[in-house]
Motif scaffolding. Structure first.
Motif, PDB file in Angstrom:
ATOM      1  N   LEU A   1       0.863  -1.193  -0.175  1.00 43.49           N
ATOM      2  CA  LEU A   1      -0.136  -0.049   0.107  1.00 43.49           C
ATOM      3  C   LEU A   1       0.757   1.357  -0.063  1.00 43.49           C
ATOM      4  CD1 LEU A   1      -2.782  -1.090   2.590  1.00 43.49           C
ATOM      5  CD2 LEU A   1      -2.897  -0.508   0.131  1.00 43.49           C
ATOM      6  N   LYS A   2       0.394   2.245  -0.742  1.00 42.28           N
ATOM      7  CA  LYS A   2       1.302   3.279  -0.903  1.00 42.28           C
ATOM      8  C   LYS A   2       0.787   4.775  -0.254  1.00 42.28           C
ATOM      9  CE  LYS A   2       2.014   2.177  -5.806  1.00 42.28           C
ATOM     10  NZ  LYS A   2       0.959   1.052  -5.898  1.00 42.28           N
ATOM     11  N   ASN A   3      -0.479   4.811   0.013  1.00 39.81           N
ATOM     12  CA  ASN A   3      -1.230   5.749   0.644  1.00 39.81           C
ATOM     13  C   ASN A   3      -1.125   5.475   2.139  1.00 39.81           C
ATOM     14  OD1 ASN A   3      -3.210   7.375   2.184  1.00 39.81           O
ATOM     15  ND2 ASN A   3      -3.899   8.001   0.118  1.00 39.81           N
ATOM     16  N   LYS A   4      -0.539   6.539   2.941  1.00 40.93           N
ATOM     17  CA  LYS A   4       0.029   6.275   4.425  1.00 40.93           C
ATOM     18  C   LYS A   4      -1.537   6.282   5.037  1.00 40.93           C
ATOM     19  CE  LYS A   4       4.511   8.156   4.519  1.00 40.93           C
ATOM     20  NZ  LYS A   4       5.538   9.403   5.164  1.00 40.93           N
ATOM     21  N   ASP A   5      -2.470   6.806   4.754  1.00 42.79           N
ATOM     22  CA  ASP A   5      -3.659   6.672   5.358  1.00 42.79           C
ATOM     23  C   ASP A   5      -4.143   5.429   5.069  1.00 42.79           C
ATOM     24  OD1 ASP A   5      -3.296   9.306   6.312  1.00 42.79           O
ATOM     25  OD2 ASP A   5      -4.605  10.206   4.712  1.00 42.79           O
ATOM     26  N   PHE A   6      -4.211   4.824   4.215  1.00 42.58           N
ATOM     27  CA  PHE A   6      -4.626   3.614   3.593  1.00 42.58           C
ATOM     28  C   PHE A   6      -3.955   2.417   4.358  1.00 42.58           C
ATOM     29  CE2 PHE A   6      -7.289   3.590  -0.742  1.00 42.58           C
ATOM     30  CZ  PHE A   6      -7.824   4.787  -0.215  1.00 42.58           C
ATOM     31  N   LEU A   7      -2.465   2.701   4.515  1.00 47.18           N
ATOM     32  CA  LEU A   7      -1.586   1.557   5.176  1.00 47.18           C
ATOM     33  C   LEU A   7      -2.100   1.532   6.744  1.00 47.18           C
ATOM     34  CD1 LEU A   7       0.732  -0.405   5.491  1.00 47.18           C
ATOM     35  CD2 LEU A   7       2.040   1.610   5.587  1.00 47.18           C
ATOM     36  N   ALA A   8      -2.253   2.930   7.177  1.00 49.03           N
ATOM     37  CA  ALA A   8      -2.648   2.677   8.677  1.00 49.03           C
ATOM     38  C   ALA A   8      -4.065   2.198   8.869  1.00 49.03           C
ATOM     39  CB  ALA A   8      -2.694   4.235   9.212  1.00 49.03           C
ATOM     40  N   ALA A   9      -5.016   2.568   8.060  1.00 47.40           N
ATOM     41  CA  ALA A   9      -6.181   1.970   8.269  1.00 47.40           C
ATOM     42  C   ALA A   9      -5.959   0.435   8.051  1.00 47.40           C
ATOM     43  CB  ALA A   9      -7.259   2.247   7.124  1.00 47.40           C
ATOM     44  N   ALA A  10      -5.380  -0.226   7.162  1.00 51.80           N
ATOM     45  CA  ALA A  10      -5.367  -1.580   6.836  1.00 51.80           C
ATOM     46  C   ALA A  10      -4.355  -2.247   7.983  1.00 51.80           C
ATOM     47  CB  ALA A  10      -4.437  -1.852   5.815  1.00 51.80           C
ATOM     48  N   ALA A  11      -3.364  -1.314   8.633  1.00 49.15           N
ATOM     49  CA  ALA A  11      -2.868  -2.003   9.822  1.00 49.15           C
ATOM     50  C   ALA A  11      -3.739  -2.345  11.101  1.00 49.15           C
ATOM     51  CB  ALA A  11      -1.676  -1.401   9.842  1.00 49.15           C
ATOM     52  N   GLY A  12      -4.556  -1.200  11.202  1.00 53.24           N
ATOM     53  CA  GLY A  12      -5.559  -1.259  12.447  1.00 53.24           C
ATOM     54  C   GLY A  12      -6.559  -2.312  11.988  1.00 53.24           C
ATOM     55  N   ILE A  13      -7.048  -2.506  10.998  1.00 53.00           N
ATOM     56  CA  ILE A  13      -7.913  -3.447  10.712  1.00 53.00           C
ATOM     57  C   ILE A  13      -7.475  -4.790  11.011  1.00 53.00           C
ATOM     58  CG2 ILE A  13      -9.520  -4.682   8.896  1.00 53.00           C
ATOM     59  CD1 ILE A  13     -10.091  -1.793   7.809  1.00 53.00           C
ATOM     60  N   LEU A  14      -6.080  -4.897  10.498  1.00 54.82           N
ATOM     61  CA  LEU A  14      -5.424  -6.324  10.694  1.00 54.82           C
ATOM     62  C   LEU A  14      -5.160  -6.743  11.982  1.00 54.82           C
ATOM     63  CD1 LEU A  14      -2.126  -7.453   8.836  1.00 54.82           C
ATOM     64  CD2 LEU A  14      -2.555  -7.802  11.299  1.00 54.82           C
ATOM     65  N   ALA A  15      -4.926  -5.512  12.922  1.00 58.49           N
ATOM     66  CA  ALA A  15      -4.976  -5.913  14.249  1.00 58.49           C
ATOM     67  C   ALA A  15      -6.273  -6.483  14.926  1.00 58.49           C
ATOM     68  CB  ALA A  15      -4.549  -4.686  15.090  1.00 58.49           C
ATOM     69  N   VAL A  16      -7.250  -5.841  14.496  1.00 56.86           N
ATOM     70  CA  VAL A  16      -8.667  -6.265  14.827  1.00 56.86           C
ATOM     71  C   VAL A  16      -8.909  -7.795  14.392  1.00 56.86           C
ATOM     72  CG1 VAL A  16     -11.276  -5.996  14.538  1.00 56.86           C
ATOM     73  CG2 VAL A  16      -9.482  -4.044  15.033  1.00 56.86           C
ATOM     74  N   GLU A  17      -8.692  -7.983  12.994  1.00 57.13           N
ATOM     75  CA  GLU A  17      -8.813  -9.465  12.807  1.00 57.13           C
ATOM     76  C   GLU A  17      -7.976 -10.362  13.350  1.00 57.13           C
ATOM     77  OE1 GLU A  17     -11.071 -10.230  10.754  1.00 57.13           O
ATOM     78  OE2 GLU A  17     -11.579  -8.140   9.507  1.00 57.13           O
ATOM     79  N   ALA A  18      -6.712  -9.845  13.816  1.00 56.64           N
ATOM     80  CA  ALA A  18      -6.033 -10.724  14.754  1.00 56.64           C
ATOM     81  C   ALA A  18      -6.466 -11.020  16.046  1.00 56.64           C
ATOM     82  CB  ALA A  18      -4.616 -10.119  14.566  1.00 56.64           C
TER      83      ALA A  18
END
Length: 290
Positions: free
Chosen positions: A178-195
């Motif tokens: 992911l290139k967009n930092k806002d998108f990356l931050a969101a994806a990282a946050g959702i990854l944590a919830v899924e984990a």
């Protein structure tokens, strides 16, 4: 196949070799994911649309199991596909029912987040078939012809584990490109919830005893046969011990390419497949073929 870490004490040289090999394997896996995305020349929005397809399925699964109803019309797009299967589960353990309700709310929130973020570029809910999908999973994992993920709380958590483990590895793969930092931050946050979901599901199943261990490990083995030659899956019991956190020897989560994820949800080990399994008409968006 489940990779088991040897329980004997390693020599210093052997331990160093093992650590270097594990690090190389992890680095190689990330590189493979990055190349897979690069070869398709995908944009950040394509990755979010791919994630939205997965979140639709997870939200439908948990909502139907906890409320008896799926996602409301306002959250599925103008021309959504039909959803087959699913019913309210009778939870024997109130705490498990509350956990599943929270997961359902989380997954619905993810759907709404992606739809809001993508705006007019959001894809509609694809057709989803839980009946056909879980029938094939049950056959592959040898869970028996009468396996019903909505039949009891243990089966429902087993079905959730199928999705959660895959979701975590998919988000870990997406985070590398992911290139967009806002998108990356969101994806990282959702990854944590899924984990969080994954760890709770796996620990819940472990407490259920040997029957649940065997079923969860069988689902893990079935996934591993579908997604390709690499060993990217682990059951909830390895070498006679609990295994709540599937990861590399460096305790790093596995990464999967979109194609590897699609192999699992389409329930195929073939390349070039664009529909099947849980998605009878395929996913919506650019990333839709194994």
């Amino acid at each position: 196949m489940i990779r088991v870490t040897p329980s004997i004490q390693l020599s210093r040289r052997r331990a160093l070799q093992f650590s270097l090999g594990a690090t190389l394997a992890t680095t190689t896996g990330v590189a493979q994911v990055s190349r897979a995305y690069a070869q398709n020349e995908v944009q950040d929005e394509d990755i979010f649309r791919f994630a939205l397809n997965l979140e639709y399925m997870e939200a439908e699964y948990y909502l139907r199991g906890t409320t008896g109803k799926g996602i409301e019309a306002a959250d599925v797009g103008s021309k959504p596909g039909d959803v087959v299967g699913g019913k309210k589960v009778s939870f024997e353990t109130p705490a498990i029912g509350e956990f599943m309700q929270e997961v359902a709310e989380n997954e619905l929130a993810h759907v709404r987040f992606y739809r809001k973020t993508l705006g007019t570029k959001a894809v509609d809910r694809p057709a989803i078939d839980f009946d056909a999908g879980f029938k094939a999973v049950a056959e592959a994992a040898k869970l028996g012809p009468d396996f019903d993920p909505f039949g009891n709380e243990m089966n429902f958590v087993l079905g959730g584990m199928l999705f959660e483990d895959v979701g975590v590895t998919a988000y870990a793969g997406a985070a590398t490109v992911l290139k967009n930092k806002d998108f990356l931050a969101a994806a990282a946050g959702i990854l944590a919830v899924e984990a969080y979901h994954m760890g709770m599901a796996r620990s819940t199943l472990y407490r259920k005893g040997e029957k649940a261990w065997k079923a969860a490990n069988a689902i893990s083995d079935a996934r591993d046969k579908l997604d390709g030659p690499d060993d990217k899956d682990q059951g909830i019991q390895v070498d006679g011990k609990a295994n709540f956190v599937p990861s590399t020897p460096d305790a790093i989560v596995f990464t999967r390419t979109p194609q590897e994820v699609l192999r699992i949800v389409y329930l195929t080990d073939k390349d070039g497949v664009s529909k099947g399994g849980f998605y009878p008409e395929g996913m919506n968006g650019t990333l839709k073929s194994t």
